[in-house]
Structures are given as structure tokens and as C-alpha cells.
Design a protein around this motif. Structure first.
Motif, PDB file in Angstrom:
ATOM      1  N   LEU A   1      -6.729  -1.250   4.155  1.00  0.00           N
ATOM      2  CA  LEU A   1      -6.343  -2.114   3.052  1.00  0.00           C
ATOM      3  C   LEU A   1      -5.161  -3.008   3.437  1.00  0.00           C
ATOM      4  O   LEU A   1      -5.108  -4.169   3.056  1.00  0.00           O
ATOM      5  CB  LEU A   1      -6.007  -1.284   1.818  1.00  0.00           C
ATOM      6  CG  LEU A   1      -7.194  -0.649   1.113  1.00  0.00           C
ATOM      7  CD1 LEU A   1      -6.728   0.369   0.080  1.00  0.00           C
ATOM      8  CD2 LEU A   1      -8.076  -1.706   0.468  1.00  0.00           C
TER       9      LEU A   1
ATOM     10  N   LEU B   1     -10.122  -2.100  -3.217  1.00  0.00           N
ATOM     11  CA  LEU B   1      -9.803  -0.678  -3.249  1.00  0.00           C
ATOM     12  C   LEU B   1     -11.014   0.144  -3.680  1.00  0.00           C
ATOM     13  O   LEU B   1     -11.314   1.180  -3.079  1.00  0.00           O
ATOM     14  CB  LEU B   1      -8.629  -0.396  -4.188  1.00  0.00           C
ATOM     15  CG  LEU B   1      -8.265   1.080  -4.214  1.00  0.00           C
ATOM     16  CD1 LEU B   1      -6.819   1.290  -3.840  1.00  0.00           C
ATOM     17  CD2 LEU B   1      -8.575   1.676  -5.553  1.00  0.00           C
TER      18      LEU B   1
ATOM     19  N   VAL C   1       0.860  -1.188   0.000  1.00  0.00           N
ATOM     20  CA  VAL C   1       0.000   0.000   0.000  1.00  0.00           C
ATOM     21  C   VAL C   1       0.891   1.231   0.000  1.00  0.00           C
ATOM     22  O   VAL C   1       1.813   1.331   0.812  1.00  0.00           O
ATOM     23  CB  VAL C   1      -0.916   0.038   1.243  1.00  0.00           C
ATOM     24  CG1 VAL C   1      -1.821   1.267   1.190  1.00  0.00           C
ATOM     25  CG2 VAL C   1      -1.745  -1.219   1.359  1.00  0.00           C
TER      26      VAL C   1
ATOM     27  N   TYR D   1      -2.591   0.094  -4.418  1.00  0.00           N
ATOM     28  CA  TYR D   1      -2.793  -1.134  -3.653  1.00  0.00           C
ATOM     29  C   TYR D   1      -2.459  -2.326  -4.537  1.00  0.00           C
ATOM     30  O   TYR D   1      -2.990  -2.447  -5.651  1.00  0.00           O
ATOM     31  CB  TYR D   1      -4.251  -1.189  -3.200  1.00  0.00           C
ATOM     32  CG  TYR D   1      -4.631  -2.344  -2.318  1.00  0.00           C
ATOM     33  CD1 TYR D   1      -3.917  -2.655  -1.176  1.00  0.00           C
ATOM     34  CD2 TYR D   1      -5.749  -3.113  -2.601  1.00  0.00           C
ATOM     35  CE1 TYR D   1      -4.289  -3.700  -0.348  1.00  0.00           C
ATOM     36  CE2 TYR D   1      -6.142  -4.156  -1.777  1.00  0.00           C
ATOM     37  CZ  TYR D   1      -5.405  -4.435  -0.650  1.00  0.00           C
ATOM     38  OH  TYR D   1      -5.784  -5.470   0.173  1.00  0.00           O
TER      39      TYR D   1
END
Length: 86
Positions: A80, A45, A20, A31
Motif C-alpha cells: 500500500l 485497501l 500506513v 491507510y
């Protein structure tokens, strides 16, 4: 972000990798995931940036997105990085 794409792809060539990267100006996120994570980077994402009022997408291994402002960018990156729902 373009300079980071090659780094992300190289990093995610390794097993169980999640990459990331963020940019404050303009507010953006990159990502990438390795195939063995079972995560679809594009879907993950896209869902996260949409919740933050942004746009994004990509394929199952690499995705990029933009946000209207940098507020919340760090939280989005952390979310994420912690392997979201597949």
C-alpha cells in the motif's frame, strides 16, 4: 487504530502523502492518502486485505481493514505504501 486516525488525516493534509499504520493485536491496517495522489484508499485497501483473507474499506481518503492473523501484515503495508494502482 483510533488514535492514529487523527495523525493520518493531519499527515495526508500535505501534498503527495501516503500514510500506513499497522497493529499486530488485533491484526489491522490503517491507510490514508492525500487527494492529489489520485489513489482511492478505500478501493485499494479493500482489494489488498481481501487477497489476504481479511475485510476492510473506507472512503477515497481514509480506510481501515482487519486480517485473520498478522502474517503478511508487513507485506500488505509495504504494498500500500508503494502507491498501488489507482
Amino acid at each position: 487504530m483510533e488514535a492514529l486516525r487523527a495523525l493520518a488525516q493531519s499527515f495526508t493534509a500535505h501534498p503527495n502523502a501516503i500514510f500506513v499504520a499497522t497493529s499486530v493485536d488485533p491484526p489491522a491496517i490503517l491507510y490514508a492518502v492525500s487527494a492529489d495522489t489520485g489513489i482511492d484508499a478505500g478501493k485499494a485497501l479493500k482489494a489488498c486485505v481481501a487477497e489476504a483473507g481479511g475485510r476492510g474499506g473506507g472512503n477515497s481518503r481514509l480506510a481501515q481493514g482487519t486480517l485473520p492473523d498478522p502474517i503478511g501484515l508487513a507485506d500488505l503495508a509495504e504494498r500500500l505504501a508503494s502507491a498501488p494502482d489507482k
